[in-house]
Design a protein around this motif. Sequence first.
Motif, PDB file in Angstrom:
ATOM      1  N   VAL A 104      -9.531   4.311   2.616  1.00 31.80           N
ATOM      2  CA  VAL A 104      -9.557   4.801   1.240  1.00 31.80           C
ATOM      3  C   VAL A 104      -8.512   5.901   1.045  1.00 31.80           C
ATOM      4  N   LEU A 105      -8.360   6.781   2.024  1.00 36.02           N
ATOM      5  CA  LEU A 105      -7.374   7.855   1.905  1.00 36.02           C
ATOM      6  C   LEU A 105      -5.951   7.300   1.885  1.00 36.02           C
ATOM      7  N   LEU A 106      -5.687   6.288   2.692  1.00 37.22           N
ATOM      8  CA  LEU A 106      -4.357   5.676   2.685  1.00 37.22           C
ATOM      9  C   LEU A 106      -4.093   4.961   1.360  1.00 37.22           C
ATOM     10  N   ALA A 107      -5.121   4.311   0.827  1.00 38.98           N
ATOM     11  CA  ALA A 107      -4.978   3.678  -0.493  1.00 38.98           C
ATOM     12  C   ALA A 107      -4.730   4.735  -1.562  1.00 38.98           C
ATOM     13  N   THR A 108      -5.368   5.877  -1.423  1.00 44.45           N
ATOM     14  CA  THR A 108      -5.166   6.976  -2.367  1.00 44.45           C
ATOM     15  C   THR A 108      -3.739   7.491  -2.283  1.00 44.45           C
ATOM     16  N   ARG A 109      -3.223   7.614  -1.081  1.00 43.47           N
ATOM     17  CA  ARG A 109      -1.830   8.061  -0.916  1.00 43.47           C
ATOM     18  C   ARG A 109      -0.879   7.141  -1.671  1.00 43.47           C
ATOM     19  N   ARG A 110      -1.114   5.854  -1.571  1.00 44.59           N
ATOM     20  CA  ARG A 110      -0.194   4.878  -2.159  1.00 44.59           C
ATOM     21  C   ARG A 110      -0.413   4.697  -3.651  1.00 44.59           C
ATOM     22  N   TYR A 111      -1.670   4.579  -4.087  1.00 40.84           N
ATOM     23  CA  TYR A 111      -1.937   4.181  -5.466  1.00 40.84           C
ATOM     24  C   TYR A 111      -2.700   5.220  -6.280  1.00 40.84           C
ATOM     25  N   GLY A 112      -3.132   6.303  -5.670  1.00 40.36           N
ATOM     26  CA  GLY A 112      -3.866   7.321  -6.401  1.00 40.36           C
ATOM     27  C   GLY A 112      -5.371   7.166  -6.292  1.00 40.36           C
ATOM     28  N   ALA A 113      -6.084   8.228  -6.612  1.00 43.22           N
ATOM     29  CA  ALA A 113      -7.534   8.257  -6.439  1.00 43.22           C
ATOM     30  C   ALA A 113      -8.260   7.295  -7.363  1.00 43.22           C
ATOM     31  N   GLU A 114      -7.732   7.090  -8.562  1.00 41.01           N
ATOM     32  CA  GLU A 114      -8.422   6.215  -9.514  1.00 41.01           C
ATOM     33  C   GLU A 114      -8.471   4.779  -8.980  1.00 41.01           C
ATOM     34  N   THR A 115      -7.341   4.279  -8.515  1.00 39.75           N
ATOM     35  CA  THR A 115      -7.309   2.916  -7.983  1.00 39.75           C
ATOM     36  C   THR A 115      -8.111   2.802  -6.697  1.00 39.75           C
ATOM     37  N   ALA A 116      -7.964   3.783  -5.802  1.00 39.24           N
ATOM     38  CA  ALA A 116      -8.723   3.756  -4.556  1.00 39.24           C
ATOM     39  C   ALA A 116     -10.219   3.834  -4.821  1.00 39.24           C
ATOM     40  N   GLY A 117     -10.613   4.637  -5.798  1.00 40.41           N
ATOM     41  CA  GLY A 117     -12.024   4.744  -6.142  1.00 40.41           C
ATOM     42  C   GLY A 117     -12.581   3.441  -6.691  1.00 40.41           C
ATOM     43  N   ARG A 118     -11.799   2.765  -7.506  1.00 39.18           N
ATOM     44  CA  ARG A 118     -12.235   1.470  -8.032  1.00 39.18           C
ATOM     45  C   ARG A 118     -12.392   0.456  -6.904  1.00 39.18           C
ATOM     46  N   ALA A 119     -11.445   0.465  -5.973  1.00 39.11           N
ATOM     47  CA  ALA A 119     -11.538  -0.450  -4.830  1.00 39.11           C
ATOM     48  C   ALA A 119     -12.794  -0.162  -4.017  1.00 39.11           C
ATOM     49  N   ALA A 120     -13.107   1.122  -3.819  1.00 38.15           N
ATOM     50  CA  ALA A 120     -14.306   1.488  -3.071  1.00 38.15           C
ATOM     51  C   ALA A 120     -15.568   1.020  -3.794  1.00 38.15           C
TER      52      ALA A 120
END
Length: 230
Positions: free
Chosen positions: A86-102
Motif C-alpha cells: 500500500v505504501l509503494l502504491a501511495t508513492r506512485r499514485y497517491g493516498a486516494e488511489t492506494a486507499g481505494r485499492a485497499a
Amino acid sequence: MNAAARKQPKDENPTEALLRSAQEAVTSGVRLSSMASGLALLMLVGILFLDIPIWRLDGLAASEGLAPSNWLRVTDVFMALSVYSVLLATRRYGAETAGRAAMLAWAAVVVATTAVVAALSPQLEPGDMPSARFAAVFSLSWFCGHLVGAHIFDLARTTLWWRAPLVGALWAFFLQSGFFFTGQFLGTDVPWPNWMMTDLMIKGAMAVAFLPIYASLRKSIPPRPGYGGR
C-alpha cells in the motif's frame, strides 16, 4: 478553471475529449483493479497461515507467557507485506488511489472468506474457526493501518526519501497493534499490555527494515508528477 480543463488540448473537439476521458477512466479502472487484486491475493494467502505461530522471536521474552508466539502468526508477515504494498502504491499514485485499492481488496477478502466458510460450514467443528471478535478486530485493525499508513505517507513526503516510508509504516503498524490488542484482549486476564509492547518493538524494527527495500525500488516506482517527495 479546473485541472482537467487546463490539461485539455486547445484544439481538442468534444468527441476527442470524450474518447480521451473514456480511455483515462478505463486505464484508471484497470490500474485500480490490478492493485486491489494483488493486495487481496497477498492477504488471502496470509490468512491460510492464521494458525501457525512464529517461534523464532520467543527469545525476546523473559518467560513463556510473554513469548511472541502467543499472538504472532505467519499471517502477520503477509499483512506487513500488504502494508508495504500500500505504501509503494501511495508513492506512485497517491493516498486516494492506494486507499481505494485497499478498500476494494478488503471487500474481496471479506467476500472470499465468507464464501469459503459458508461452503465448509457443514464440516467445521467448534474451535476450527477464529471467534467473531477476533475476525472483526483483526480485519478492522489492518484495514485502518492500510488507510492511515497511506495518508500519513502522503503527508510525510519531503526531500528526505526515507521519511515518508518510515513514518507511514510506523503509523500503520502501531495503529494496527494498538487497535488489535485493545479490541481483542481488553477485559481478559492475559498479559496483553506486555504482548502489545513487544509487538510494537517488533513492528518498529520491521518499519526500519523496510527502508533499504524501499530505497532499492525508488527508481523503478517514481512518484507521479505533483505528488512530491523523493
